[in-house]
Design a protein around this motif. Structure first.
Motif, PDB file in Angstrom:
ATOM      1  N   GLY A  16      -5.198  15.840   7.276  1.00  0.00           N
ATOM      2  CA  GLY A  16      -5.855  15.254   6.123  1.00  0.00           C
ATOM      3  C   GLY A  16      -7.326  15.602   5.979  1.00  0.00           C
ATOM      4  N   ILE A  17      -7.852  16.428   6.869  1.00  0.00           N
ATOM      5  CA  ILE A  17      -9.265  16.812   6.825  1.00  0.00           C
ATOM      6  C   ILE A  17      -9.346  18.249   6.315  1.00  0.00           C
ATOM      7  CG2 ILE A  17     -11.347  17.195   8.186  1.00  0.00           C
ATOM      8  CD1 ILE A  17     -10.198  15.118  10.171  1.00  0.00           C
ATOM      9  N   VAL A  18     -10.166  18.464   5.300  1.00  0.00           N
ATOM     10  CA  VAL A  18     -10.348  19.795   4.742  1.00  0.00           C
ATOM     11  C   VAL A  18     -11.596  20.412   5.367  1.00  0.00           C
ATOM     12  CG1 VAL A  18     -10.752  21.132   2.651  1.00  0.00           C
ATOM     13  CG2 VAL A  18      -9.292  19.114   2.571  1.00  0.00           C
ATOM     14  N   SER A  19     -11.438  21.600   5.925  1.00  0.00           N
ATOM     15  CA  SER A  19     -12.595  22.296   6.469  1.00  0.00           C
ATOM     16  C   SER A  19     -12.575  23.730   5.958  1.00  0.00           C
ATOM     17  CB  SER A  19     -12.594  22.261   7.992  1.00  0.00           C
ATOM     18  OG  SER A  19     -11.431  22.855   8.483  1.00  0.00           O
ATOM     19  N   SER A  20     -13.735  24.315   5.883  1.00  0.00           N
ATOM     20  CA  SER A  20     -13.880  25.659   5.360  1.00  0.00           C
ATOM     21  C   SER A  20     -14.802  26.439   6.288  1.00  0.00           C
ATOM     22  CB  SER A  20     -14.480  25.588   3.957  1.00  0.00           C
ATOM     23  OG  SER A  20     -14.750  26.867   3.471  1.00  0.00           O
ATOM     24  N   VAL A  21     -14.364  27.626   6.682  1.00  0.00           N
ATOM     25  CA  VAL A  21     -15.148  28.428   7.614  1.00  0.00           C
ATOM     26  C   VAL A  21     -14.972  29.901   7.267  1.00  0.00           C
ATOM     27  CG1 VAL A  21     -13.314  28.474   9.336  1.00  0.00           C
ATOM     28  CG2 VAL A  21     -15.653  28.729  10.068  1.00  0.00           C
ATOM     29  N   THR A  22     -16.043  30.674   7.377  1.00  0.00           N
ATOM     30  CA  THR A  22     -15.981  32.099   7.060  1.00  0.00           C
ATOM     31  C   THR A  22     -15.576  32.889   8.302  1.00  0.00           C
ATOM     32  OG1 THR A  22     -18.275  32.546   7.655  1.00  0.00           O
ATOM     33  CG2 THR A  22     -17.852  31.863   5.372  1.00  0.00           C
ATOM     34  N   PRO A  23     -15.060  34.108   8.107  1.00  0.00           N
ATOM     35  CA  PRO A  23     -14.786  34.965   9.257  1.00  0.00           C
ATOM     36  C   PRO A  23     -16.031  35.187  10.119  1.00  0.00           C
ATOM     37  CG  PRO A  23     -13.690  35.844   7.327  1.00  0.00           C
ATOM     38  CD  PRO A  23     -14.569  34.698   6.862  1.00  0.00           C
ATOM     39  N   ALA A  24     -17.188  35.312   9.496  1.00  0.00           N
ATOM     40  CA  ALA A  24     -18.433  35.511  10.253  1.00  0.00           C
ATOM     41  C   ALA A  24     -18.732  34.302  11.130  1.00  0.00           C
ATOM     42  CB  ALA A  24     -19.594  35.777   9.293  1.00  0.00           C
ATOM     43  N   GLU A  25     -18.498  33.097  10.616  1.00  0.00           N
ATOM     44  CA  GLU A  25     -18.736  31.881  11.397  1.00  0.00           C
ATOM     45  C   GLU A  25     -17.777  31.793  12.582  1.00  0.00           C
ATOM     46  OE1 GLU A  25     -20.378  28.999   7.801  1.00  0.00           O
ATOM     47  OE2 GLU A  25     -18.232  29.095   8.216  1.00  0.00           O
TER      48      GLU A  25
END
Length: 96
Positions: A16-25
């Motif tokens: 239920g938690i939305v997270s967003s991360v880039t390939p660089a991160e």
């Protein structure tokens, strides 16, 4: 559920938690924490906001993506080679 957005971010919905991360991160995090330790597992959950399984899934995608290779070619190669070694070891165990 994982979706790829236009801004080249991996969006993950986990518990239920939305997270967003880039390939660089992801690759930068892996470069800071190359060994699998309990501290790394804790940091994955609390700093990135995703589970360990989701982290490794996204990390492998990032290491294979053009953006990931362009951003951090050394870490991307290390992740890909480690995955290949693990796959070869698995294949060797099942062949025996």
């Amino acid at each position: 559920m994982i979706a790829r957005t236009r801004s080249r971010r991996f969006v993950s919905v986990d518990r239920g938690i939305v997270s967003s991360v880039t390939p660089a991160e992801l690759l930068a995090f892996e470069a800071r924490h190359p060994k699998h330790t309990s501290a790394k597992t804790h940091a994955i959950l609390h700093q990135l906001g995703i589970t360990e399984v989701r982290y490794y899934t996204l990390l492998h995608r990032a290491a294979q993506s053009a953006e990931g290779i362009k951003t951090d070619p050394v870490t991307a190669r290390m992740v890909r080679e480690r995955a290949e070694r693990q796959a070869a070891a698995r294949a060797g165990r099942t062949a025996a």
